[in-house]
Design a protein around this motif. Structure first.
Motif, PDB file in Angstrom:
ATOM      1  N   TYR A  81      -9.055   2.227 -15.346  1.00 14.57           N
ATOM      2  CA  TYR A  81      -8.141   2.969 -14.486  1.00 14.57           C
ATOM      3  C   TYR A  81      -8.681   3.023 -13.057  1.00 14.57           C
ATOM      4  CZ  TYR A  81      -6.397   4.613 -19.006  1.00 14.57           C
ATOM      5  OH  TYR A  81      -5.900   4.682 -20.292  1.00 14.57           O
ATOM      6  N   ILE A 122      -2.026   6.083  -9.792  1.00 15.14           N
ATOM      7  CA  ILE A 122      -3.043   5.723 -10.773  1.00 15.14           C
ATOM      8  C   ILE A 122      -2.592   4.433 -11.438  1.00 15.14           C
ATOM      9  CG2 ILE A 122      -4.291   6.407 -12.846  1.00 15.14           C
ATOM     10  CD1 ILE A 122      -3.666   9.323 -12.082  1.00 15.14           C
ATOM     11  N   LEU A 129      -7.339  10.662 -19.605  1.00 13.64           N
ATOM     12  CA  LEU A 129      -7.199   9.206 -19.600  1.00 13.64           C
ATOM     13  C   LEU A 129      -8.231   8.617 -20.549  1.00 13.64           C
ATOM     14  CD1 LEU A 129      -6.953  10.307 -16.348  1.00 13.64           C
ATOM     15  CD2 LEU A 129      -5.909   8.041 -16.224  1.00 13.64           C
ATOM     16  N   HIS A 152      -2.922   9.716 -21.068  1.00 12.71           N
ATOM     17  CA  HIS A 152      -2.713   8.271 -20.947  1.00 12.71           C
ATOM     18  C   HIS A 152      -3.714   7.563 -21.849  1.00 12.71           C
ATOM     19  CE1 HIS A 152      -0.343   9.233 -17.316  1.00 12.71           C
ATOM     20  NE2 HIS A 152      -1.344  10.035 -16.999  1.00 12.71           N
ATOM     21  N   SER A 161      -9.808   5.262 -22.335  1.00 15.62           N
ATOM     22  CA  SER A 161      -9.882   3.817 -22.145  1.00 15.62           C
ATOM     23  C   SER A 161      -9.576   3.064 -23.437  1.00 15.62           C
ATOM     24  CB  SER A 161     -11.267   3.415 -21.622  1.00 15.62           C
ATOM     25  OG  SER A 161     -12.276   3.736 -22.565  1.00 15.62           O
ATOM     26  N   ALA A 203      -3.516   1.150 -14.224  1.00 14.84           N
ATOM     27  CA  ALA A 203      -4.266   0.760 -15.421  1.00 14.84           C
ATOM     28  C   ALA A 203      -4.289  -0.758 -15.499  1.00 14.84           C
ATOM     29  CB  ALA A 203      -3.617   1.335 -16.674  1.00 14.84           C
TER      30      ALA A 203
END
Length: 309
Positions: A148, A134, A60, A91, A62, A136
């Motif tokens: 997240y 999860i 993940l 992601h 950011s 966002a």
């Protein structure tokens, strides 16, 4: 080893130091591994911390500033080198899809593993499974960025004394949890009468951002909050100009959101005494504060006992 813990791989900001690598955080969650913001050097930090490529299930990111993503090539190539058998989902902000594609294929390698890119287009749920969901949410930084959070489903806590009173023991306890009711002592025993509500645990990850509503939404009721505190309070103007938080702001977020354990990280290289970050956060937040260091492990707090949440 805790089944739910944060492995801190790096805690630096734009420039790494002798003691602080670029960012990198692996959340272990019941056999699942979430790798957040793998900055430059993350592959080596994983080795130092005893984290294997097979531990990673999701990556993940950011945002696409280098200290949060330049470790992607090494991590992804290591996933193939070690022939990780499960798919790894990635992601990241959809606006940076071109950057991810470049990082993923930054050099030639033999691709054997399955890496599935899942760009984040808008706020909301980006993954669901037995772990929960999860989510966002967009942050206020110089480039498109997301924070997240992981939310475990609410469940029920079994009450041993009530199980004994109703004669439910052994395999019947498991059957009761699965089916919602069992026969015992000539009567039907329901799950509700031998258990209490149990709130699922929550983890939040907030990186480069100015203070905004979405920061508070991400941190709400977090058992463990990992949050940037790049600047000290006396440099609040610099923080705003460059799209960052101060240590005091991080403490305020933790207090107002009911956070249980606060992890401060992403420290600017301009400061030599990390204890000052904890001191400034503590002016606002009376709970547990961890001033992160590279390669430490931080457990997700155990569930509260004797409470229904």
């Amino acid at each position: 080893m805790s089944s739910r813990e944060l492995v801190v791989l790096g805690t630096g900001s734009q420039t790494p130091t002798r003691r602080r690598n670029h960012n990198g955080y692996l959340l272990r969650w019941d056999g699942m591994g979430l790798l957040f913001d793998p900055g430059e050097g993350t592959q080596r930090q994983m080795i130092m911390a005893g984290v294997a490529a097979t531990d990673v299930n999701r990556i993940l990111i950011s945002h696409f500033h280098g200290d949060h993503c330049l470790g992607v090539p090494g991590v992804i190539q290591r996933i193939s080198l070690d022939r990780v058998p499960h798919p790894v989902y990635a992601h990241f902000p959809a606006a940076g899809a071109e950057y991810f594609a470049r990082l993923r294929h930054a050099s030639s390698y033999h691709e054997t593993a399955t890496v599935i890119a899942q760009p984040v287009e808008a706020p909301g749920v980006i993954a669901e499974g037995p772990f929960g969901r999860i989510e966002a949410r967009p942050l206020d930084h110089q480039v498109p960025a997301f924070g997240y959070r992981l939310i475990e489903p609410d469940g029920r806590r079994m009450l041993p004394e009530r199980l004994r009173e109703r004669g439910v023991a052994g395999p019947r306890v498991g059957a009761l949890q699965r089916e919602g009711a069992v026969r015992a002592g000539g009567r039907t025993v329901t799950l509700q009468e031998v258990s209490a509500p149990r709130r699922g645990q929550r983890f939040a990850f907030v990186m480069d951002t100015r203070l905004c509503d979405e920061v508070f939404a991400l941190a709400e009721d977090a058992d463990l909050l990992v949050i940037e505190s790049t600047f000290l309070d006396e440099d609040a103007r610099l923080a705003r100009d460059f799209g960052h938080l101060t240590a005091g702001e991080a403490g305020r977020v933790a207090r107002e959101c009911g956070v249980r354990r606060l992890v401060l990280t992403h420290f600017s290289q301009r400061y030599s005494d990390p204890a000052r970050f904890g001191e400034q956060a503590a002016r606002h937040f009376s709970g547990e504060i961890v001033v992160a260091e590279d390669l430490i492990r931080v457990a997700v707090p155990p569930r509260r006992r004797g409470r229904d949440h």
